[in-house]
Design a protein around this motif. Structure first.
Motif, mmCIF file in Angstrom:
data_model
loop_
_atom_site.group_PDB
_atom_site.id
_atom_site.type_symbol
_atom_site.label_atom_id
_atom_site.label_comp_id
_atom_site.label_asym_id
_atom_site.label_seq_id
_atom_site.Cartn_x
_atom_site.Cartn_y
_atom_site.Cartn_z
ATOM 1 N N THR A 170 -8.216 7.915 7.935
ATOM 2 C CA THR A 170 -9.399 8.476 7.275
ATOM 3 C C THR A 170 -9.548 9.732 7.812
ATOM 4 O O THR A 170 -9.916 10.714 7.250
ATOM 5 N N ARG A 173 -6.805 11.950 6.199
ATOM 6 C CA ARG A 173 -7.281 12.276 4.875
ATOM 7 C C ARG A 173 -8.505 13.492 4.951
ATOM 8 O O ARG A 173 -8.265 14.251 4.186
ATOM 9 N N GLN A 191 -3.151 14.323 -1.186
ATOM 10 C CA GLN A 191 -2.755 12.888 -1.946
ATOM 11 C C GLN A 191 -1.986 11.908 -1.239
ATOM 12 O O GLN A 191 -2.163 10.832 -1.362
ATOM 13 N N GLN A 194 -4.288 10.152 1.129
ATOM 14 C CA GLN A 194 -5.004 9.408 0.300
ATOM 15 C C GLN A 194 -4.358 8.189 0.040
ATOM 16 O O GLN A 194 -4.927 6.764 0.268
ATOM 17 N N ALA A 195 -3.149 7.991 -0.397
ATOM 18 C CA ALA A 195 -2.641 7.013 -0.525
ATOM 19 C C ALA A 195 -2.110 6.113 0.717
ATOM 20 O O ALA A 195 -2.304 4.875 0.780
ATOM 21 N N ASP A 198 -5.450 4.189 1.324
ATOM 22 C CA ASP A 198 -5.455 3.102 0.295
ATOM 23 C C ASP A 198 -4.805 1.784 0.734
ATOM 24 O O ASP A 198 -5.304 0.776 0.796
ATOM 25 N N ARG A 201 -6.234 0.263 3.618
ATOM 26 C CA ARG A 201 -7.204 -0.481 3.300
ATOM 27 C C ARG A 201 -7.155 -1.818 2.709
ATOM 28 O O ARG A 201 -7.756 -2.985 3.071
ATOM 29 N N THR A 202 -6.023 -1.953 1.856
ATOM 30 C CA THR A 202 -5.397 -3.203 1.426
ATOM 31 C C THR A 202 -4.824 -4.176 2.534
ATOM 32 O O THR A 202 -5.219 -5.436 2.753
#
Length: 451
Positions: A170, A173, A191, A194-195, A198, A201-202
């Motif tokens: 985070t 980013r 980008q 951010q990828a 994400d 987070r998963t």
């Protein structure tokens, strides 16, 4: 950012220390003791042991005296329709009725019964087998508890590391977004960050789900909440197995493994069964003593029902089965085949134990080198992250390089935690394969856990 990264491993270590420093932390041995009174399989093994012990008692009874009592009462109505010649006509009235009682006690003592002796040996071995199965169930429980215990520790550490990774991603980013807005970074950097965020987070959701599953497994195995488990000690120094020679461990396994001991008992049971069906085991000689009395009441004739008779007898009874439709020889042939099957089963068990011992032995010996290598990999990953972060600040490295270095650091931390868990489980599996896993083996893990 460099300062934050510098103290990230130290912060994780401090968190571990605070977690492990809670009063009343449960170690693996305590979790095992909790499971003994809560695990259904363990409680079933307790009852199985009690039932198995009775087999020896039943076997001993086969060659001991047997005492039986029989008693009966009959209501008799007798009517004479034919003509009896004297003096029988004087003793038997045309019509009479009454009650006849009889009772007898018989004692039978086997004198020669090789079949019963073989059956006694079978029952005794079944009792020994039940003890072996009980020990195997205890070892299985110890392994299940340890696996659930370390599963929780690894899952908790995974959640903590992924959260730290999520915080770092985070930050990366946000940093990339801020630099893009002032024209210092490209949109692709934002980008990519951010990828990565994400994806983390998963992983965080997956790690949380796995932690809940591991906690549920621990509760089901022990009946206790995994709230205060003793974590891995910060100073983790693995040791080589003692004795060091693999052949010594394999010899222990062939002697003490519950798998081998169970197959040995099955072999003895098969031998006794063959002895029970041999030709010399078929005849039996028994000492038989009996005493009986008969009484009657009413108008019954003594010819119809005796009154006041006392009968005692002592003798020997020889029983020799001669022919039973071919079943006698068939049972002997079956027993020979069962014996051969048991012999091959024992050989297979010894082979499997040697392989299991070798597997556990290699898990421990390679685990020592693996942990050393993983610790070095963690230090190298941390140094690489510091260098990459510094290179990015001076323009020689990109934000993507920093993200890669961070993920390698977090992966190295998780690999080290998993390596420590695998090493300790390897020690327990080696002890189980050698037939030496018990509660003391769990207590021996104390130096590698914080209390």
């Amino acid at each position: 950012m460099k300062t934050q990264l510098k103290f990230m491993p130290a912060a994780l270590g401090l968190l571990l220390a605070l977690y492990g420093g809670q009063a009343g932390a449960m170690d693996v041995a305590e979790a095992y003791r909790q499971a003994l009174s809560n695990d259904p399989a363990s409680l079933a093994a307790d009852q199985g042991l009690l039932a198995g012990r009775e087999k020896a008692v039943q076997g001993n009874a086969l060659l001991r005296p047997r005492v039986n009592m029989q008693a009966g009462v009959s209501r008799i109505h007798n009517r004479q329709t034919g003509e009896l010649a004297p003096p029988a006509s004087l003793l038997v009235p045309e019509e009479s009725s009454g009650t006849a009682q009889q009772a007898s006690v018989q004692l039978v003592q086997p004198l020669y019964d090789r079949g019963a002796a073989a059956s006694r040996q079978q029952l005794r071995e079944q009792s020994v087998l039940s003890q072996t199965q009980f020990t195997a169930s205890r070892q299985d429980l110890a392994l299940r508890v340890a696996e659930a215990y370390f599963g929780v520790l690894v899952a908790e550490e995974t959640v903590r590391v992924v959260r730290a990774e999520l915080e770092a991603m985070t930050h990366q980013r946000d940093r990339a977004q801020a630099r893009f807005e002032v024209g210092k970074d490209r949109v692709t950097d934002v980008q990519e960050a951010q990828a990565r965020l994400d994806a983390v987070r998963t992983r965080a959701l997956t790690a949380a789900s796995m932690l809940e599953l591991r906690r549920a497994q621990f509760r089901e195995n022990t009946g206790a909440e995994p709230d205060q488990l003793a974590p891995f000690a910060p100073t983790f120094v693995p040791r080589m197995p003692a004795p060091l020679a693999l052949s010594d461990w394999q010899m222990r396994g062939e002697t003490h493994s519950t798998t081998v001991l169970a197959r040995q008992s099955e072999l003895e049971i098969a031998r006794a069964d063959l002895s029970r069906h041999r030709l010399e085991s078929r005849p039996t000689v028994e000492f038989v003593a009996s005493y009986g009395a008969k009484h009657q009441s009413g108008t019954l004739s003594p010819l119809v029902a005796t009154n006041g008779d006392r009968t005692g007898s002592i003798g020997l009874v020889l029983n020799v089965p001669l022919y039973a439709g071919g079943a006698l020889d068939s049972r002997q042939r079956e027993a020979v085949a069962r014996l051969g099957q048991a012999e091959q089963g024992l050989a297979a068990a010894r082979r499997d134990v040697r392989l299991k011992v070798q597997e556990g032995y290699l898990s421990v010996t390679t685990g020592v080198s693996r942990i050393t290598a993983l610790e070095q990999a963690l230090r190298s990953a941390y140094s690489a992250l510091e260098a990459t972060s510094g290179g990015r600040d001076v323009g020689t490295r990109t934000a993507l390089d920093v993200l890669d270095a961070q993920q390698r650091l977090f992966a190295a931390e998780l690999d080290l935690v998993q390596g420590r868990a695998d090493y300790l489980l390897g020690r327990l599996r080696l002890a189980a394969a050698a037939g030496e896993l018990d509660e003391s083996s769990l207590r021996d893990l104390g130096p590698w856990l914080m209390h």
